[in-house]
Write a protein that holds these residues in place. Structure first.
Motif, PDB file in Angstrom:
ATOM      1  N   TYR A 146      -5.988  18.159   7.649  1.00  0.00           N
ATOM      2  CA  TYR A 146      -5.221  17.567   7.537  1.00  0.00           C
ATOM      3  C   TYR A 146      -5.389  16.094   7.712  1.00  0.00           C
ATOM      4  O   TYR A 146      -5.358  15.188   7.428  1.00  0.00           O
ATOM      5  CB  TYR A 146      -3.637  17.907   8.281  1.00  0.00           C
ATOM      6  N   LEU A 147      -5.962  15.979   9.614  1.00  0.00           N
ATOM      7  CA  LEU A 147      -5.915  14.768   9.748  1.00  0.00           C
ATOM      8  C   LEU A 147      -7.186  13.548   9.005  1.00  0.00           C
ATOM      9  O   LEU A 147      -7.021  12.653   8.791  1.00  0.00           O
ATOM     10  CB  LEU A 147      -6.120  15.056  11.709  1.00  0.00           C
ATOM     11  N   VAL A 148      -7.897  14.268   8.519  1.00  0.00           N
ATOM     12  CA  VAL A 148      -9.257  14.374   7.708  1.00  0.00           C
ATOM     13  C   VAL A 148      -9.208  13.693   6.679  1.00  0.00           C
ATOM     14  O   VAL A 148      -9.119  12.366   6.831  1.00  0.00           O
ATOM     15  CB  VAL A 148     -10.668  15.034   8.232  1.00  0.00           C
ATOM     16  N   ILE A 149      -8.336  14.885   5.876  1.00  0.00           N
ATOM     17  CA  ILE A 149      -8.211  14.375   4.670  1.00  0.00           C
ATOM     18  C   ILE A 149      -7.315  13.915   4.485  1.00  0.00           C
ATOM     19  O   ILE A 149      -7.749  11.951   3.512  1.00  0.00           O
ATOM     20  CB  ILE A 149      -7.873  15.576   3.583  1.00  0.00           C
ATOM     21  N   SER A 150      -5.747  13.142   5.138  1.00  0.00           N
ATOM     22  CA  SER A 150      -4.892  12.053   5.360  1.00  0.00           C
ATOM     23  C   SER A 150      -5.045  11.488   5.568  1.00  0.00           C
ATOM     24  O   SER A 150      -4.588  10.439   5.232  1.00  0.00           O
ATOM     25  CB  SER A 150      -3.727  12.877   6.272  1.00  0.00           C
ATOM     26  N   GLY A 151      -6.101  10.884   6.281  1.00  0.00           N
ATOM     27  CA  GLY A 151      -6.762   9.397   7.690  1.00  0.00           C
ATOM     28  C   GLY A 151      -7.335   8.806   6.649  1.00  0.00           C
ATOM     29  O   GLY A 151      -7.496   8.229   7.004  1.00  0.00           O
ATOM     30  N   ASN A 152      -8.215   9.772   6.099  1.00  0.00           N
ATOM     31  CA  ASN A 152      -8.936   9.177   4.459  1.00  0.00           C
ATOM     32  C   ASN A 152      -8.315   8.355   3.138  1.00  0.00           C
ATOM     33  O   ASN A 152      -8.120   7.156   3.326  1.00  0.00           O
ATOM     34  CB  ASN A 152     -10.271  10.302   3.872  1.00  0.00           C
ATOM     35  N   ARG A 153      -7.204   9.410   3.191  1.00  0.00           N
ATOM     36  CA  ARG A 153      -6.279   8.740   2.014  1.00  0.00           C
ATOM     37  C   ARG A 153      -5.317   7.766   2.514  1.00  0.00           C
ATOM     38  O   ARG A 153      -5.038   7.325   1.227  1.00  0.00           O
ATOM     39  CB  ARG A 153      -5.771  10.325   1.470  1.00  0.00           C
ATOM     40  N   VAL A 154      -4.834   7.683   3.307  1.00  0.00           N
ATOM     41  CA  VAL A 154      -3.942   7.190   3.636  1.00  0.00           C
ATOM     42  C   VAL A 154      -4.375   5.465   3.668  1.00  0.00           C
ATOM     43  O   VAL A 154      -3.941   4.449   3.173  1.00  0.00           O
ATOM     44  CB  VAL A 154      -3.794   6.861   5.306  1.00  0.00           C
ATOM     45  N   LEU A 155      -6.178   4.939   3.174  1.00  0.00           N
ATOM     46  CA  LEU A 155      -6.730   3.718   2.890  1.00  0.00           C
ATOM     47  C   LEU A 155      -6.392   3.331   1.022  1.00  0.00           C
ATOM     48  O   LEU A 155      -6.225   2.514   1.003  1.00  0.00           O
ATOM     49  CB  LEU A 155      -8.211   4.089   2.993  1.00  0.00           C
ATOM     50  N   LEU A 156      -5.718   4.742   0.369  1.00  0.00           N
ATOM     51  CA  LEU A 156      -5.702   4.547  -0.848  1.00  0.00           C
ATOM     52  C   LEU A 156      -4.219   3.652  -1.350  1.00  0.00           C
ATOM     53  O   LEU A 156      -4.312   3.043  -2.388  1.00  0.00           O
ATOM     54  CB  LEU A 156      -5.783   5.542  -1.552  1.00  0.00           C
ATOM     55  N   PHE A 157      -3.854   3.561  -0.168  1.00  0.00           N
ATOM     56  CA  PHE A 157      -2.141   2.714  -0.362  1.00  0.00           C
ATOM     57  C   PHE A 157      -2.460   1.426   0.277  1.00  0.00           C
ATOM     58  O   PHE A 157      -1.265   0.732  -0.346  1.00  0.00           O
ATOM     59  CB  PHE A 157      -1.045   3.465   1.101  1.00  0.00           C
ATOM     60  N   LYS A 158      -3.780   0.941   0.054  1.00  0.00           N
ATOM     61  CA  LYS A 158      -3.606  -0.475   0.166  1.00  0.00           C
ATOM     62  C   LYS A 158      -3.668  -0.582  -1.633  1.00  0.00           C
ATOM     63  O   LYS A 158      -3.990  -2.500  -1.400  1.00  0.00           O
ATOM     64  CB  LYS A 158      -5.609  -0.529   0.904  1.00  0.00           C
ATOM     65  N   LYS A 159      -4.668  -0.090  -1.993  1.00  0.00           N
ATOM     66  CA  LYS A 159      -4.102  -0.743  -3.482  1.00  0.00           C
ATOM     67  C   LYS A 159      -3.227   0.120  -4.430  1.00  0.00           C
ATOM     68  O   LYS A 159      -2.843  -0.580  -5.643  1.00  0.00           O
ATOM     69  CB  LYS A 159      -5.265   0.074  -4.511  1.00  0.00           C
TER      70      LYS A 159
ATOM     71  N   LYS B 174       1.077   2.146  -4.234  1.00  0.00           N
ATOM     72  CA  LYS B 174       1.887   1.566  -4.257  1.00  0.00           C
ATOM     73  C   LYS B 174       3.760   3.034  -4.083  1.00  0.00           C
ATOM     74  O   LYS B 174       4.611   3.049  -3.195  1.00  0.00           O
ATOM     75  CB  LYS B 174       2.837   0.847  -4.599  1.00  0.00           C
ATOM     76  N   THR B 175       3.084   3.727  -4.521  1.00  0.00           N
ATOM     77  CA  THR B 175       3.680   5.363  -4.628  1.00  0.00           C
ATOM     78  C   THR B 175       2.792   6.313  -3.612  1.00  0.00           C
ATOM     79  O   THR B 175       1.480   6.569  -4.289  1.00  0.00           O
ATOM     80  CB  THR B 175       4.896   5.126  -5.366  1.00  0.00           C
ATOM     81  N   ALA B 176       3.319   7.105  -3.511  1.00  0.00           N
ATOM     82  CA  ALA B 176       2.907   8.563  -2.945  1.00  0.00           C
ATOM     83  C   ALA B 176       2.678   9.877  -4.289  1.00  0.00           C
ATOM     84  O   ALA B 176       3.664   9.711  -4.638  1.00  0.00           O
ATOM     85  CB  ALA B 176       3.041  10.061  -1.389  1.00  0.00           C
ATOM     86  N   ASN B 177       1.524  10.661  -4.487  1.00  0.00           N
ATOM     87  CA  ASN B 177       1.424  11.570  -5.265  1.00  0.00           C
ATOM     88  C   ASN B 177       1.886  12.229  -5.045  1.00  0.00           C
ATOM     89  O   ASN B 177       2.296  13.607  -4.326  1.00  0.00           O
ATOM     90  CB  ASN B 177       0.010  10.903  -6.151  1.00  0.00           C
ATOM     91  N   PHE B 178       1.453  13.793  -6.115  1.00  0.00           N
ATOM     92  CA  PHE B 178       2.062  15.261  -5.235  1.00  0.00           C
ATOM     93  C   PHE B 178       0.667  15.750  -4.550  1.00  0.00           C
ATOM     94  O   PHE B 178       1.347  16.120  -3.477  1.00  0.00           O
ATOM     95  CB  PHE B 178       1.631  15.681  -7.223  1.00  0.00           C
ATOM     96  N   THR B 179      -0.250  14.667  -4.891  1.00  0.00           N
ATOM     97  CA  THR B 179      -1.366  15.438  -3.350  1.00  0.00           C
ATOM     98  C   THR B 179      -1.221  14.838  -2.294  1.00  0.00           C
ATOM     99  O   THR B 179      -1.323  15.898  -1.295  1.00  0.00           O
ATOM    100  CB  THR B 179      -2.859  15.413  -4.152  1.00  0.00           C
ATOM    101  N   ASP B 180      -0.966  13.996  -1.860  1.00  0.00           N
ATOM    102  CA  ASP B 180      -0.176  13.491  -0.997  1.00  0.00           C
ATOM    103  C   ASP B 180       1.019  14.214   0.112  1.00  0.00           C
ATOM    104  O   ASP B 180       0.569  14.798   1.169  1.00  0.00           O
ATOM    105  CB  ASP B 180       0.201  11.038  -0.771  1.00  0.00           C
TER     106      ASP B 180
END
Length: 221
Positions: A89-102, A104-110
């Protein structure tokens, strides 16, 4: 004849498990070294990104391999299984959070990723409470990591409801650093075979100060 067959079958299974453990340890070792390189390189630099990707891939592979090992004969370990999920979780979420730079909303995967952590945290808290009630000191580890995982998952859902871009970098630093702390802990406990609760907890305590330092440093930059 039957007992000999069963013995050979057991020996074969043990050899397979050993192979899995060696592969797990190899990728864990690469993650440990690449994670250190990522920490030393300037944040945001090409080298930081390259070593960070290598760390992410190898750490996830190592943790994924550990999951089935925790269910194999003579290697059953619910705690390590849940910690493996926490690490992934820490690795995947830690990388995915950078996608929120572009976005505006969290999707199902998040939301799914954070929900899995939430469930894992509840299980850790339940196991921890049960063990402590039965005078098993191992419950301390369940509760320690369970509380951390529970708080992180709740913070995720709060972030999803109100996307605050100022939290993106701190979340990235915190989660990726947390994953690297997990690799250090694994090296101490599994690699160096240091026994004791403090070897599980101390890296996280020291690492927390490291995370706070870098978050404050990036806010001042």
């Amino acid at each position: 004849m039957v007992s000999l067959f069963q013995k050979n079958q057991t020996n074969l299974m043990e050899q397979i498990i050993k192979i899995f453990i060696y592969i797990h340890a190899f990728f864990g070792g690469v993650a440990l070294l690449s994670g250190l390189a990522s920490v030393l390189f300037t944040k945001g630099s090409p080298n930081h990104k390259k070593t960070g990707k290598l760390f992410s891939y190898t750490m996830v592979i190592s943790a994924l391999i550990s999951l089935p090992i925790c269910w194999m004969p003579n290697h059953e370990n619910n705690f390590l299984f849940l910690i493996g999920i926490f690490t992934i979780y820490l690795v995947i979420s830690g990388n995915r959070v950078l996608l929120f730079k572009k976005k505006k909303t969290a999707n199902f995967t998040d939301k799914l990723i954070s929900t899995i952590l939430f469930i894992a945290s509840v299980l850790m808290l339940l196991f921890g409470s049960y063990f402590l009630l039965n005078n098993n000191s191992g419950g301390i580890l369940y509760l320690f990591f369970g509380i951390i995982a529970f708080v992180i998952s709740i913070r995720d859902f709060q972030f999803f409801r109100n996307i605050d871009k100022s939290k993106i970098l701190p979340f990235h630093i915190g989660k990726m650093s947390g994953a690297y702390i997990a690799s250090i802990t694994a090296f101490l406990v599994a690699g160096m075979r240091l026994v004791g609760i403090m070897y599980w907890i101390l890296p996280s305590v020291i690492g927390t100060f490291f995370i706070m330092y870098w978050i404050r440093k990036t806010k001042k930059a």
